[in-house]
Design an enzyme around this catalytic site. Structure first.
Site, PDB file in Angstrom:
ATOM      1  N   HIS A 182       0.833  -1.213   0.000  1.00 56.36           N
ATOM      2  CA  HIS A 182       0.000   0.000   0.000  1.00 56.36           C
ATOM      3  C   HIS A 182       0.869   1.265   0.000  1.00 56.36           C
ATOM      4  O   HIS A 182       0.526   2.273   0.640  1.00 56.36           O
ATOM      5  CB  HIS A 182      -1.009  -0.024   1.154  1.00 56.36           C
ATOM      6  CG  HIS A 182      -0.422  -0.047   2.538  1.00 56.36           C
ATOM      7  ND1 HIS A 182      -0.989  -0.766   3.568  1.00 56.36           N
ATOM      8  CD2 HIS A 182       0.661   0.564   3.077  1.00 56.36           C
ATOM      9  CE1 HIS A 182      -0.280  -0.580   4.677  1.00 56.36           C
ATOM     10  NE2 HIS A 182       0.724   0.237   4.399  1.00 56.36           N
ATOM     11  N   GLU A 220       4.793  -4.871   8.604  1.00 56.32           N
ATOM     12  CA  GLU A 220       3.438  -4.764   8.038  1.00 56.32           C
ATOM     13  C   GLU A 220       2.956  -6.093   7.457  1.00 56.32           C
ATOM     14  O   GLU A 220       1.755  -6.329   7.325  1.00 56.32           O
ATOM     15  CB  GLU A 220       3.404  -3.690   6.938  1.00 56.32           C
ATOM     16  CG  GLU A 220       3.569  -2.276   7.454  1.00 56.32           C
ATOM     17  CD  GLU A 220       3.451  -1.241   6.338  1.00 56.32           C
ATOM     18  OE1 GLU A 220       3.324  -0.065   6.668  1.00 56.32           O
ATOM     19  OE2 GLU A 220       3.492  -1.601   5.138  1.00 56.32           O
ATOM     20  N   HIS A 244      -1.739   5.372   9.308  1.00 54.36           N
ATOM     21  CA  HIS A 244      -0.437   6.047   9.365  1.00 54.36           C
ATOM     22  C   HIS A 244      -0.614   7.424  10.017  1.00 54.36           C
ATOM     23  O   HIS A 244      -0.386   8.453   9.383  1.00 54.36           O
ATOM     24  CB  HIS A 244       0.155   6.180   7.969  1.00 54.36           C
ATOM     25  CG  HIS A 244       0.319   4.866   7.249  1.00 54.36           C
ATOM     26  ND1 HIS A 244      -0.736   4.184   6.684  1.00 54.36           N
ATOM     27  CD2 HIS A 244       1.413   4.097   7.019  1.00 54.36           C
ATOM     28  CE1 HIS A 244      -0.292   3.060   6.119  1.00 54.36           C
ATOM     29  NE2 HIS A 244       1.002   2.987   6.314  1.00 54.36           N
ATOM     30  N   HIS A 265      10.751  -3.392   3.408  1.00 55.19           N
ATOM     31  CA  HIS A 265      11.161  -1.991   3.267  1.00 55.19           C
ATOM     32  C   HIS A 265      11.532  -1.401   4.618  1.00 55.19           C
ATOM     33  O   HIS A 265      11.046  -1.840   5.661  1.00 55.19           O
ATOM     34  CB  HIS A 265      10.107  -1.132   2.572  1.00 55.19           C
ATOM     35  CG  HIS A 265       8.800  -0.932   3.320  1.00 55.19           C
ATOM     36  ND1 HIS A 265       7.963  -1.950   3.686  1.00 55.19           N
ATOM     37  CD2 HIS A 265       8.186   0.205   3.724  1.00 55.19           C
ATOM     38  CE1 HIS A 265       6.887  -1.458   4.271  1.00 55.19           C
ATOM     39  NE2 HIS A 265       6.999  -0.148   4.330  1.00 55.19           N
TER      40      HIS A 265
HETATM   41 FE   LIG Z   1       2.089   1.257   5.655  1.00 53.00          FE
END
Ligand SMILES: [Fe+2]
Length: 321
Positions: free
Chosen positions: A12, A243, A59, A196
């Site tokens: 996402h 995540e 977020h 990431h």
């Molecule tokens: Fe995220």
């Protein structure tokens, strides 16, 4: 009764949303990303789910560091877009499904998973970017193709839930959906990742070997993934790679054996590995709907429109890409 027909895993990355919103999808850098979802959008148009449950993380858009629920279920009738960074995306307000969401909340909480019930919640790119990747671009004045039940998971402040907890929550969600009396076809998204890290000495870390192994196990051996501790995600997939535990909620909500319909992986997109998978539950009473190889796939398009619609509702096609 309601039934989960398929699970979708998707990154996402916020920059994907910005690229879409700013008309950059044909630029070579972004075309590489968006082209990987073209077949998925065709699959989604054919699958025509009645409801989507989307597992994502907020977020700092709906929740600040003041309050961080581990699992927050959106039970509202609608969810306005909001976002950090580029600001609210120009996408339609997301329509909810309060009746099914409340039913899930009741069932899951009575099964001893302590969800936070959100009767008012804004949603950010964590949810709307995967929606665009699977549903295509939708004008702000238009409507998303189906109602959505958001499930926000804390993966931003330690401790996030374990992969095992997520996997078991998925199973509880499946039980909840299947005890809902209305005949609804439901898809569930797991979003975020893949590998990431956005800050610190290892910023920019991508581990494709780890990511591809994760996708393999997600498809065939999810119970193996449910045993992975947080520290392994952090070490192998970067700080934000945690995540990926959200994909295990999606996977837990599916059958033990599923058909892998489609997979896509590319690096990078804004320093993040982009992963995507579609896993379909088999229609009850069948062994498999998947085509295991392009060679093995006979021509199978039904001739009539009625048959085509019936087939789309009963089966999910494997697409190659
Ligand atoms: Fe995220």
């Amino acid at each position: 009764m309601a039934r989960i027909i398929a699970g979708i895993g998707s990154s996402h990355v916020p920059a994907i949303g910005a690229a879409l919103d700013n008309g950059k999808t044909e630029e070579p850098y972004w075309k590489r990303v968006f082209s990987g979802f073209e077949k998925s959008q065709a699959w989604m148009r054919e699958a025509k789910p009645d409801v989507a449950i989307i597992v994502y993380n907020d977020h700092a858009s709906a929740f600040s560091v003041d309050i961080i629920p581990t699992f927050a279920l959106g039970c509202a009738a609608e969810f306005p877009p909001a976002d950090e960074g580029w600001g609210p995306r120009p996408v339609p307000v997301v329509q909810g499904h309060p009746a099914l969401a409340s039913h899930i909340a009741q069932s899951v909480i009575l099964d001893e998973f302590d969800l936070t019930i959100c009767n008012k919640m804004e949603v950010d790119h964590g949810m709307t970017v995967p929606m665009n990747l699977l549903f295509g671009k939708v004008d702000k004045s238009s409507h998303w193709p189906c109602p959505v039940i958001p499930l926000a998971v804390n993966v931003v402040m330690y401790p996030p839930p374990t992969g095992h907890r997520c996997f078991m929550l998925g199973k509880a969600i499946r039980k909840a959906v299947e005890s809902y009396p209305e005949d609804l076809r439901v898809v569930i998204f797991g979003t975020g990742g893949l590998s990431h890290q956005i800050s610190g000495p290892r910023a920019g870390l991508i581990n494709s070997k780890w990511d591809k192994s994760f996708l393999d196990n997600l498809s065939k051996r999810p119970e193996k993934l449910a045993k992975i501790p947080h520290v392994d995600y952090m070490r192998e997939a970067g700080a934000e790679g945690i995540e990926m535990v959200m994909w295990l909620i999606m996977r837990g909500a599916l059958d033990d054996k599923v058909d892998e319909v489609y997979r896509f992986y590319t690096v990078p997109a804004s320093n993040t590995a982009v992963g995507h998978i579609i896993l379909a539950n088999r229609p009850r009473g069948t062994k498999s709907t998947a085509r295991t190889s392009a060679k093995a796939a006979p021509k199978r398009r039904p001739a009539s429109g009625a048959h085509k619609r019936a087939a789309a509702r009963a089966t999910v096609h494997r697409i190659h890409g």
